[in-house]
Write an enzyme that holds these catalytic residues in place. Structure first.
Site, mmCIF file in Angstrom:
data_model
loop_
_atom_site.group_PDB
_atom_site.id
_atom_site.type_symbol
_atom_site.label_atom_id
_atom_site.label_comp_id
_atom_site.label_asym_id
_atom_site.label_seq_id
_atom_site.Cartn_x
_atom_site.Cartn_y
_atom_site.Cartn_z
ATOM 1 N N ASP A 30 0.837 -1.195 0.000
ATOM 2 C CA ASP A 30 0.000 0.000 0.000
ATOM 3 C C ASP A 30 0.881 1.257 0.000
ATOM 4 O OD1 ASP A 30 -3.218 0.488 0.926
ATOM 5 O OD2 ASP A 30 -1.848 2.191 1.096
ATOM 6 N N ILE A 31 0.464 2.267 -0.745
ATOM 7 C CA ILE A 31 1.229 3.509 -0.851
ATOM 8 C C ILE A 31 1.192 4.297 0.457
ATOM 9 C CG2 ILE A 31 -0.614 5.076 -1.645
ATOM 10 C CD1 ILE A 31 1.364 5.944 -3.895
ATOM 11 N N ASN A 87 -13.334 -4.189 2.287
ATOM 12 C CA ASN A 87 -14.289 -3.088 2.344
ATOM 13 C C ASN A 87 -15.259 -3.196 1.169
ATOM 14 O OD1 ASN A 87 -12.847 -2.004 4.515
ATOM 15 N ND2 ASN A 87 -11.517 -0.818 3.174
ATOM 16 N N GLY A 93 -16.063 2.002 3.354
ATOM 17 C CA GLY A 93 -14.719 2.577 3.251
ATOM 18 C C GLY A 93 -13.949 2.114 2.033
ATOM 19 N N GLN A 94 -14.657 1.733 0.962
ATOM 20 C CA GLN A 94 -14.008 1.118 -0.188
ATOM 21 C C GLN A 94 -14.010 1.994 -1.429
ATOM 22 O OE1 GLN A 94 -16.217 -1.357 -2.535
ATOM 23 N NE2 GLN A 94 -14.503 -2.329 -3.534
ATOM 24 N N HIS A 100 -7.148 -6.163 1.953
ATOM 25 C CA HIS A 100 -6.000 -5.598 2.650
ATOM 26 C C HIS A 100 -5.423 -6.668 3.558
ATOM 27 C CE1 HIS A 100 -6.688 -1.179 2.217
ATOM 28 N NE2 HIS A 100 -7.972 -1.514 2.188
ATOM 29 N N LEU A 101 -4.129 -6.770 3.582
ATOM 30 C CA LEU A 101 -3.438 -7.570 4.587
ATOM 31 C C LEU A 101 -2.700 -6.604 5.495
ATOM 32 C CD1 LEU A 101 -1.950 -9.998 5.877
ATOM 33 C CD2 LEU A 101 -0.404 -9.965 3.940
#
Ligand code: 5GP
Length: 112
Positions: A30-31, A87, A93-94, A100-101
């Site tokens: 993730d950024i 999500n 919240g998507q 997501h991990l």
């Protein structure tokens, strides 16, 4: 090409730090990580939300989950706990269908 940012990452048009890839699944860091380990596991094919999954996608979802399991084993220190997040839609919240991990720290519940 689709406007979807994750489709652009799949196509190589936007760079990402790839953690795993195969024919159907791509995983990248993730950024803006919310934990020491925060990886996005996505299907290569654009699927907008969890609600857009079809019965034929069961194998794909299984492959994504097993990818998360492998990445947790490889990336989360000493096999400590981790969390998978799915999500769905804006109130969930998507933006884009993805897993997501999250790992590397103590997780709280509820997440807020
Ligand atoms: P959502 O808002 O759908 O729950 O989560 C999207 C996730 O994608 C966020 O955690 C966000 O930081 C991440 N993200 C958004 N744009 C990019 C990008 O261009 N590259 C990477 N690696 N992650 C991104």
């Amino acid at each position: 090409m689709s406007d979807c940012i994750f489709c652009k990452i799949v196509a190589g048009a936007i760079p990402a730090r790839i953690a795993y890839e195969d024919e159907h699944v791509l995983a990248f860091h993730d950024i803006s990580p919310q934990a020491p380990v925060h990886v996005l596991v996505i299907p290569r094919r654009h699927i907008a939300t969890l609600n857009d999954l079809a019965p034929d996608d069961a194998g794909l979802v299984g492959a994504m989950t097993l990818t998360a399991q492998k990445l947790a084993r490889d990336l989360v220190v000493d096999g400590t706990g981790f969390r998978l997040v799915l999500n769905c839609n804006a109130d969930g919240g998507q933006d884009v269908f993805h897993l997501h991990l999250l790992g590397g720290r103590r997780m709280k519940w509820p997440p807020g």
